[in-house]
Design a protein around this motif. Structure first.
Motif, PDB file in Angstrom:
ATOM      1  N   LEU A 145     -26.193  22.506  25.325  1.00 48.06           N
ATOM      2  CA  LEU A 145     -26.041  23.574  26.300  1.00 48.06           C
ATOM      3  C   LEU A 145     -27.160  23.546  27.326  1.00 48.06           C
ATOM      4  O   LEU A 145     -28.341  23.581  26.971  1.00 48.06           O
ATOM      5  CB  LEU A 145     -26.001  24.922  25.578  1.00 48.06           C
ATOM      6  CG  LEU A 145     -25.778  26.158  26.433  1.00 48.06           C
ATOM      7  CD1 LEU A 145     -24.402  26.117  27.103  1.00 48.06           C
ATOM      8  CD2 LEU A 145     -25.923  27.417  25.594  1.00 48.06           C
ATOM      9  N   ILE A 146     -26.789  23.534  28.613  1.00 48.89           N
ATOM     10  CA  ILE A 146     -27.769  23.510  29.692  1.00 48.89           C
ATOM     11  C   ILE A 146     -28.020  24.934  30.190  1.00 48.89           C
ATOM     12  O   ILE A 146     -29.146  25.422  30.188  1.00 48.89           O
ATOM     13  CB  ILE A 146     -27.279  22.632  30.854  1.00 48.89           C
ATOM     14  CG1 ILE A 146     -26.962  21.213  30.385  1.00 48.89           C
ATOM     15  CG2 ILE A 146     -28.334  22.587  31.959  1.00 48.89           C
ATOM     16  CD1 ILE A 146     -26.288  20.353  31.447  1.00 48.89           C
ATOM     17  N   TYR A 147     -26.984  25.596  30.659  1.00 42.16           N
ATOM     18  CA  TYR A 147     -27.052  26.972  31.151  1.00 42.16           C
ATOM     19  C   TYR A 147     -25.749  27.669  30.809  1.00 42.16           C
ATOM     20  O   TYR A 147     -24.711  27.032  30.653  1.00 42.16           O
ATOM     21  CB  TYR A 147     -27.218  27.001  32.675  1.00 42.16           C
ATOM     22  CG  TYR A 147     -28.636  27.031  33.186  1.00 42.16           C
ATOM     23  CD1 TYR A 147     -29.262  25.860  33.599  1.00 42.16           C
ATOM     24  CD2 TYR A 147     -29.345  28.230  33.281  1.00 42.16           C
ATOM     25  CE1 TYR A 147     -30.562  25.885  34.085  1.00 42.16           C
ATOM     26  CE2 TYR A 147     -30.649  28.259  33.768  1.00 42.16           C
ATOM     27  CZ  TYR A 147     -31.252  27.077  34.163  1.00 42.16           C
ATOM     28  OH  TYR A 147     -32.542  27.104  34.653  1.00 42.16           O
ATOM     29  N   LYS A 163     -30.851  30.322  30.386  1.00 41.79           N
ATOM     30  CA  LYS A 163     -31.124  28.940  30.023  1.00 41.79           C
ATOM     31  C   LYS A 163     -30.556  28.632  28.648  1.00 41.79           C
ATOM     32  O   LYS A 163     -30.599  29.472  27.743  1.00 41.79           O
ATOM     33  CB  LYS A 163     -32.630  28.683  30.023  1.00 41.79           C
ATOM     34  CG  LYS A 163     -33.272  28.737  31.398  1.00 41.79           C
ATOM     35  CD  LYS A 163     -34.759  28.424  31.304  1.00 41.79           C
ATOM     36  CE  LYS A 163     -35.396  28.447  32.695  1.00 41.79           C
ATOM     37  NZ  LYS A 163     -36.862  28.138  32.628  1.00 41.79           N
ATOM     38  N   GLY A 164     -30.069  27.424  28.520  1.00 39.16           N
ATOM     39  CA  GLY A 164     -29.646  26.923  27.226  1.00 39.16           C
ATOM     40  C   GLY A 164     -30.746  26.100  26.587  1.00 39.16           C
ATOM     41  O   GLY A 164     -31.929  26.306  26.844  1.00 39.16           O
ATOM     42  N   ASP A 165     -30.345  25.133  25.797  1.00 41.76           N
ATOM     43  CA  ASP A 165     -31.314  24.355  25.030  1.00 41.76           C
ATOM     44  C   ASP A 165     -32.046  23.296  25.851  1.00 41.76           C
ATOM     45  O   ASP A 165     -33.145  22.880  25.502  1.00 41.76           O
ATOM     46  CB  ASP A 165     -30.605  23.673  23.856  1.00 41.76           C
ATOM     47  CG  ASP A 165     -29.951  24.674  22.928  1.00 41.76           C
ATOM     48  OD1 ASP A 165     -28.825  24.415  22.472  1.00 41.76           O
ATOM     49  OD2 ASP A 165     -30.569  25.726  22.677  1.00 41.76           O
ATOM     50  N   ILE A 166     -31.423  22.841  26.948  1.00 43.67           N
ATOM     51  CA  ILE A 166     -32.012  21.734  27.718  1.00 43.67           C
ATOM     52  C   ILE A 166     -31.979  22.035  29.215  1.00 43.67           C
ATOM     53  O   ILE A 166     -31.523  21.236  30.018  1.00 43.67           O
ATOM     54  CB  ILE A 166     -31.293  20.404  27.414  1.00 43.67           C
ATOM     55  CG1 ILE A 166     -29.783  20.522  27.687  1.00 43.67           C
ATOM     56  CG2 ILE A 166     -31.523  19.964  25.984  1.00 43.67           C
ATOM     57  CD1 ILE A 166     -29.092  19.167  27.752  1.00 43.67           C
ATOM     58  N   TRP A 190     -22.407  25.269  31.028  1.00 44.24           N
ATOM     59  CA  TRP A 190     -22.570  23.864  31.331  1.00 44.24           C
ATOM     60  C   TRP A 190     -23.154  23.155  30.116  1.00 44.24           C
ATOM     61  O   TRP A 190     -24.151  23.603  29.527  1.00 44.24           O
ATOM     62  CB  TRP A 190     -23.515  23.657  32.524  1.00 44.24           C
ATOM     63  CG  TRP A 190     -22.834  23.746  33.845  1.00 44.24           C
ATOM     64  CD1 TRP A 190     -22.889  24.763  34.742  1.00 44.24           C
ATOM     65  CD2 TRP A 190     -22.001  22.740  34.440  1.00 44.24           C
ATOM     66  NE1 TRP A 190     -22.138  24.471  35.847  1.00 44.24           N
ATOM     67  CE2 TRP A 190     -21.592  23.234  35.685  1.00 44.24           C
ATOM     68  CE3 TRP A 190     -21.568  21.477  34.036  1.00 44.24           C
ATOM     69  CZ2 TRP A 190     -20.753  22.507  36.549  1.00 44.24           C
ATOM     70  CZ3 TRP A 190     -20.744  20.762  34.884  1.00 44.24           C
ATOM     71  CH2 TRP A 190     -20.352  21.271  36.126  1.00 44.24           C
ATOM     72  N   TYR A 191     -22.502  22.024  29.761  1.00 48.38           N
ATOM     73  CA  TYR A 191     -22.960  21.194  28.661  1.00 48.38           C
ATOM     74  C   TYR A 191     -23.225  19.782  29.170  1.00 48.38           C
ATOM     75  O   TYR A 191     -22.562  19.292  30.089  1.00 48.38           O
ATOM     76  CB  TYR A 191     -21.914  21.115  27.550  1.00 48.38           C
ATOM     77  CG  TYR A 191     -21.815  22.349  26.711  1.00 48.38           C
ATOM     78  CD1 TYR A 191     -20.976  23.404  27.072  1.00 48.38           C
ATOM     79  CD2 TYR A 191     -22.565  22.485  25.551  1.00 48.38           C
ATOM     80  CE1 TYR A 191     -20.882  24.540  26.300  1.00 48.38           C
ATOM     81  CE2 TYR A 191     -22.481  23.619  24.766  1.00 48.38           C
ATOM     82  CZ  TYR A 191     -21.635  24.637  25.145  1.00 48.38           C
ATOM     83  OH  TYR A 191     -21.549  25.776  24.371  1.00 48.38           O
ATOM     84  N   ARG A 192     -24.146  19.156  28.498  1.00 49.55           N
ATOM     85  CA  ARG A 192     -24.412  17.736  28.747  1.00 49.55           C
ATOM     86  C   ARG A 192     -23.976  16.978  27.500  1.00 49.55           C
ATOM     87  O   ARG A 192     -24.270  17.404  26.367  1.00 49.55           O
ATOM     88  CB  ARG A 192     -25.893  17.520  29.023  1.00 49.55           C
ATOM     89  CG  ARG A 192     -26.308  16.055  29.065  1.00 49.55           C
ATOM     90  CD  ARG A 192     -27.757  15.889  29.401  1.00 49.55           C
ATOM     91  NE  ARG A 192     -28.159  14.506  29.215  1.00 49.55           N
ATOM     92  CZ  ARG A 192     -29.029  13.861  29.975  1.00 49.55           C
ATOM     93  NH1 ARG A 192     -29.631  14.496  30.978  1.00 49.55           N
ATOM     94  NH2 ARG A 192     -29.312  12.598  29.749  1.00 49.55           N
TER      95      ARG A 192
END
Lengths: 112, 112
Positions: B45-47, B57-60, B34-36
């Motif tokens: 990158l979210i997850y 977990k990603g970066d946010i 998942w990206y925002r």
């Protein structure tokens, strides 16, 4: 921590001109460098990609130039058309890692 | 046709509500992401998940949660803890340890 730096942020080109977007990376472990094209309201779609064992790859009007020593790569769009108006993302990925890092994107406008 | 389906295309959320974004793929890909996307900030990158019942977990990741109960599905919940959830959300998938991602067409979330 931006691992892939992309420029310019926006670009305006006349129809028939050449569009050039540049990217630079830091991690020498990256070994796959794709470019994605995204139209408004849509997801990115793979446009063209290169591995570091070649310095150039061409597909139609789209060319990637790769400079391994400088850790830079660029997208050239020849004979730019209004239909090419989109946001372009460069990216870099490590072979044994699913983690792909994206540039911030370039919004290209081709004026008729 | 194989691909990634994101739904809904547009989503409106009242402040304090949790909402869940759907992502389904029939590409038989192991990894999902998942990206925002916010204007001028590229893809963050979210997850991500490389296998069923496992995700990282990603970066946010703060203010978001995911699950991966089936290979084909990777829903994203935007919780009330996410202070600025208005954005374009992109789901992607890939073959484990292979190059390139396939993206869905995105969900635009707006807080009203």
């Amino acid at each position: 921590q931006q691992q892939v730096k992309q420029s310019p942020q926006s670009l305006i080109v006349q129809k028939g001109g050449i569009s050039i977007i540049n990217c630079a990376y830091e991690n020498t472990a990256f070994d796959y460098f794709p470019w994605y094209q995204q139209f408004p309201g849509k997801g990115p779609a793979l446009l063209i990609a290169i591995r570091p064992d070649v310095s150039e790859k061409k597909e139609g009007r789209f060319t990637i130039s790769f400079n391994k020593s400088a850790k830079q790569f660029s997208l050239h769009i020849m004979d730019s058309q209004p239909g090419d108006s989109a946001t372009y993302f460069c990216a870099a990925q490590v072979a044994n890692n699913n983690d792909m890092r994206f540039g911030a994107g370039t919004r290209l406008t081709v004026k008729p | 046709d194989g691909g990634i389906t994101q739904s809904p295309k547009y989503l409106f959320r009242k402040e304090g509500q949790n909402v869940t974004l759907s992502c389904e793929q029939n590409l038989n890909h192991d990894a999902m992401y998942w990206y925002r996307q916010d204007p001028g900030q590229g893809l963050r990158l979210i997850y991500y998940s490389q296998i069923v019942n496992d995700f990282q977990k990603g970066d946010i990741a703060e203010g978001y949660s995911v699950s991966r109960e089936k290979k084909e599905s990777f829903p994203l919940t935007v919780t009330s803890a996410q202070k600025n959830p208005t954005a374009f959300y992109l789901c992607a998938s890939s073959i484990t340890f292979a190059y390139g991602y396939t993206f869905g067409s995105g969900t635009r979330l707006t807080v009203v």
